[in-house]
Scaffold this motif. Structure first.
Motif, PDB file in Angstrom:
ATOM      1  N   LEU A  44       0.909  -1.356   0.179  1.00 12.57           N
ATOM      2  CA  LEU A  44      -0.334   0.528   0.401  1.00 12.57           C
ATOM      3  C   LEU A  44       0.478   1.054   0.021  1.00 12.57           C
ATOM      4  N   ASN A  45       2.082   0.874   0.370  1.00 16.73           N
ATOM      5  CA  ASN A  45       2.582   2.860   1.108  1.00 16.73           C
ATOM      6  C   ASN A  45       3.396   2.823  -0.734  1.00 16.73           C
ATOM      7  N   GLY A  46       3.622   1.474  -1.884  1.00 19.76           N
ATOM      8  CA  GLY A  46       4.024   1.903  -2.398  1.00 19.76           C
ATOM      9  C   GLY A  46       2.764   2.602  -3.785  1.00 19.76           C
ATOM     10  N   LEU A  47       1.821   1.822  -3.140  1.00 20.46           N
ATOM     11  CA  LEU A  47       0.705   2.388  -4.153  1.00 20.46           C
ATOM     12  C   LEU A  47       0.841   3.978  -4.029  1.00 20.46           C
ATOM     13  N   VAL A  48       0.659   4.422  -2.671  1.00 22.66           N
ATOM     14  CA  VAL A  48      -0.136   5.793  -2.560  1.00 22.66           C
ATOM     15  C   VAL A  48       1.435   6.853  -2.495  1.00 22.66           C
ATOM     16  N   ARG A  49       2.589   6.217  -3.218  1.00 22.72           N
ATOM     17  CA  ARG A  49       3.353   7.177  -3.562  1.00 22.72           C
ATOM     18  C   ARG A  49       3.711   7.391  -4.651  1.00 22.72           C
ATOM     19  N   GLN A  50       2.864   7.085  -5.467  1.00 20.19           N
ATOM     20  CA  GLN A  50       2.981   7.528  -6.985  1.00 20.19           C
ATOM     21  C   GLN A  50       1.815   9.231  -6.731  1.00 20.19           C
ATOM     22  N   TYR A  51       1.086   9.324  -6.151  1.00 24.27           N
ATOM     23  CA  TYR A  51       0.695  10.539  -5.730  1.00 24.27           C
ATOM     24  C   TYR A  51       1.783  11.662  -4.897  1.00 24.27           C
ATOM     25  N   ALA A  52       2.649  11.033  -4.556  1.00 20.25           N
ATOM     26  CA  ALA A  52       3.301  12.167  -4.022  1.00 20.25           C
ATOM     27  C   ALA A  52       4.218  13.419  -4.267  1.00 20.25           C
ATOM     28  N   THR A  53       3.830  13.075  -5.916  1.00 21.05           N
ATOM     29  CA  THR A  53       4.609  14.621  -6.430  1.00 21.05           C
ATOM     30  C   THR A  53       3.636  14.865  -7.334  1.00 21.05           C
ATOM     31  N   GLY A  54       2.347  14.650  -7.335  1.00 20.01           N
ATOM     32  CA  GLY A  54       1.369  15.786  -7.878  1.00 20.01           C
ATOM     33  C   GLY A  54       0.636  16.037  -7.685  1.00 20.01           C
ATOM     34  N   TYR A  56      -1.983  15.921  -5.444  1.00 23.80           N
ATOM     35  CA  TYR A  56      -2.713  15.319  -4.200  1.00 23.80           C
ATOM     36  C   TYR A  56      -0.962  15.089  -2.906  1.00 23.80           C
ATOM     37  N   MET A  57      -0.509  15.762  -3.584  1.00 19.94           N
ATOM     38  CA  MET A  57       1.178  15.577  -2.406  1.00 19.94           C
ATOM     39  C   MET A  57       0.579  15.362  -1.573  1.00 19.94           C
ATOM     40  N   LEU A  58      -0.281  16.506  -0.616  1.00 22.13           N
ATOM     41  CA  LEU A  58      -0.007  16.544   0.491  1.00 22.13           C
ATOM     42  C   LEU A  58      -1.187  15.816   1.501  1.00 22.13           C
ATOM     43  N   GLU A  59      -1.881  15.177   0.474  1.00 22.00           N
ATOM     44  CA  GLU A  59      -3.008  14.221   0.580  1.00 22.00           C
ATOM     45  C   GLU A  59      -2.294  12.867   0.821  1.00 22.00           C
ATOM     46  N   SER A  60      -1.689  12.372   0.251  1.00 22.42           N
ATOM     47  CA  SER A  60       0.084  11.577  -0.304  1.00 22.42           C
ATOM     48  C   SER A  60       0.273  11.052   1.466  1.00 22.42           C
ATOM     49  N   GLN A  61       1.233  12.018   1.577  1.00 21.21           N
ATOM     50  CA  GLN A  61       1.739  12.740   2.549  1.00 21.21           C
ATOM     51  C   GLN A  61       1.470  12.148   4.455  1.00 21.21           C
ATOM     52  N   ASP A  62      -0.137  13.022   4.188  1.00 19.12           N
ATOM     53  CA  ASP A  62      -0.537  12.378   5.783  1.00 19.12           C
ATOM     54  C   ASP A  62      -1.496  11.185   5.637  1.00 19.12           C
ATOM     55  N   LEU A  63      -1.460  10.535   4.353  1.00 20.00           N
ATOM     56  CA  LEU A  63      -1.780   8.971   4.475  1.00 20.00           C
ATOM     57  C   LEU A  63      -0.795   8.419   4.452  1.00 20.00           C
ATOM     58  N   LEU A  64       0.577   8.586   3.978  1.00 22.39           N
ATOM     59  CA  LEU A  64       1.559   7.328   4.445  1.00 22.39           C
ATOM     60  C   LEU A  64       2.106   7.528   5.284  1.00 22.39           C
ATOM     61  N   ASN A  65       1.653   8.889   6.410  1.00 22.28           N
ATOM     62  CA  ASN A  65       1.734   8.775   7.552  1.00 22.28           C
ATOM     63  C   ASN A  65       0.984   7.909   8.278  1.00 22.28           C
ATOM     64  N   GLU A  66      -0.654   8.065   7.802  1.00 17.62           N
ATOM     65  CA  GLU A  66      -1.077   7.129   8.653  1.00 17.62           C
ATOM     66  C   GLU A  66      -0.807   5.752   8.004  1.00 17.62           C
ATOM     67  N   LEU A  67      -0.448   5.259   7.312  1.00 16.65           N
ATOM     68  CA  LEU A  67      -0.011   3.979   6.930  1.00 16.65           C
ATOM     69  C   LEU A  67       1.263   2.980   8.083  1.00 16.65           C
ATOM     70  N   ALA A  68       1.601   4.408   8.135  1.00 13.26           N
ATOM     71  CA  ALA A  68       3.456   3.853   8.380  1.00 13.26           C
ATOM     72  C   ALA A  68       2.594   3.441  10.665  1.00 13.26           C
ATOM     73  N   LYS A  69       1.848   4.343  10.750  1.00  9.26           N
ATOM     74  CA  LYS A  69       2.016   4.522  12.142  1.00  9.26           C
ATOM     75  C   LYS A  69       0.385   3.580  12.679  1.00  9.26           C
ATOM     76  N   ALA A  70      -0.438   3.336  11.816  1.00 10.91           N
ATOM     77  CA  ALA A  70      -0.858   1.788  11.624  1.00 10.91           C
ATOM     78  C   ALA A  70       0.239   0.381  11.868  1.00 10.91           C
ATOM     79  N   MET A  71       0.594   0.604  10.205  1.00 14.35           N
ATOM     80  CA  MET A  71       2.089  -0.397  10.895  1.00 14.35           C
ATOM     81  C   MET A  71       3.126  -0.583  11.659  1.00 14.35           C
ATOM     82  N   LEU A  72       3.417   0.010  12.342  1.00 14.58           N
ATOM     83  CA  LEU A  72       4.156  -0.025  13.560  1.00 14.58           C
ATOM     84  C   LEU A  72       3.375  -0.468  15.095  1.00 14.58           C
TER      85      LEU A  72
END
Length: 340
Positions: A44-54, A56-72
């Motif tokens: 899922l991290n790889g999927l969301v990172r596709q939007y990291a430079t478009g 929706y960059m801010l939305e992507s970064q927020d969701l990446l952090n949310e995914l990381a917090k859930a995994m940890l």
């Protein structure tokens, strides 16, 4: 235009708001296999990172952090238990059998042979290494496998810093000197804890420092030494962080730590001094010694071969600049390098 990242990127229906950690990572409820949890997170991290430079960059970064917090959270045994209980899961009275040493874990996973345990222990003792560093230097396992086994021994989650984006606000509140001294990388605030990537179990002094600085306990997650050092160089490069913010938090921490006395006026952050690593100090000291030696030798040569023949030809020996140039050179070097 607003976008529902949960639905459009992760396929989570609208009725599941906010999604649980399991729903966010597309796992069955109460999944206990840390390898499966990390595998879902990585996908899922790889999927969301596709939007990291478009767009929706801010939305992507927020969701990446949310995914990381859930995994940890779900790969941290003690935090996962608390989280599962909050979702209604009931645990029996089974006793915690404790964790196995990392070398035994590597044997169980088929990474090393049982007969190699004594070899690793002897290698580590001879060179003063940890077992994690020993198995890596002996090229028995990869640095990531060694760090994962250590994390399992300590009961901590493992984090891949290459796929994790720290929170700038958290990074700004921790000074470079503290990060380099303890070889850590602050990550982000996850509800009631501060997640911090570390090479090993943190000491109580560091835990107290974070509690004073953030008003929350820190929770260490294990990363490879190489990734931590690379991340420190990346996120704490000269000029990358606002050290004045960290200085303000230092002042507040000191104020909270005082047992007596009243605060007088506003807390004013001191202008941060430039901080050098031990290697930089050593290099500066060596360069300073070389410069001082040349200052002495150069002054003596100028005295004997330039000044004496023209101004004092009858003198058998003359020293003048040697008493002037080296002290000035020492003063300038001390003020510029060694006083910091």
């Amino acid at each position: 235009m607003a976008i529902d990242v949960y639905k459009q990127w992760l396929g989570i229906p609208e009725e599941l708001r906010p999604p649980t950690h399991y729903q966010l990572l597309r796992l069955i409820d109460f999944e206990d296999d840390p390898e499966k949890i990390r595998a879902h997170y990585k996908k899922l991290n790889g999927l969301v990172r596709q939007y990291a430079t478009g767009d929706y960059m801010l939305e992507s970064q927020d969701l990446l952090n949310e995914l990381a917090k859930a995994m940890l959270c779900l790969t941290d045994k003690s935090r996962k238990r608390d989280y599962d209980e909050s979702l209604g899961r009931e645990f029996g009275d089974e006793k915690d059998r404790g964790s196995k040493p990392m070398l035994r874990i590597l044997v169980a996973e088929g990474e090393i042979g049982k007969s190699q345990i004594s070899e690793v222990e002897e290698f580590a003792d001879r060179r003063g290494l940890t077992h994690r560093d020993a198995v890596v230097q002996m090229k028995l396992v990869t640095p990531q496998k060694a760090a994962e086994a250590l994390a399992q021994e300590l009961g901590r989650p493992f984090v891949d810093l290459e796929s994790t984006l720290p929170d700038d606000n958290v990074l700004d509140q921790v000074p470079r000197k503290l990060v380099k001294t303890h070889s850590i990388l602050p990550l982000f605030v996850d509800e009631d804890v501060i997640l911090v990537a570390a090479m090993d179990e943190p000491d109580h002094e560091l835990e107290d420092e974070f509690r004073l600085r953030f008003g929350k306990p820190m929770r260490a997650v294990i990363a490879t030494p190489l990734q931590i050092n690379q991340s420190i160089a990346k996120y704490y490069a000269p000029g990358a962080r606002d050290e004045a913010i960290a200085a303000q938090f230092d002042s507040k921490s000191v104020g909270r730590g005082k047992k007596s006395g009243k605060s007088s006026g506003k807390v004013k952050a001191e202008k941060p001094k430039s901080e050098m690593t031990d290697d930089e100090k050593k290099q500066n000291f060596q360069l300073g010694l070389i410069f001082m030696c040349w200052a002495v030798v150069g002054s003596a040569l100028i005295d004997q071969f330039l000044i004496k023949p023209y101004l004092f030809p009858r003198w058998s020996f003359f020293l003048g600049l040697i008493f002037i140039v080296p002290p000035i050179a020492f003063f300038l070097l001390y003020e510029k390098h060694f006083k910091k």
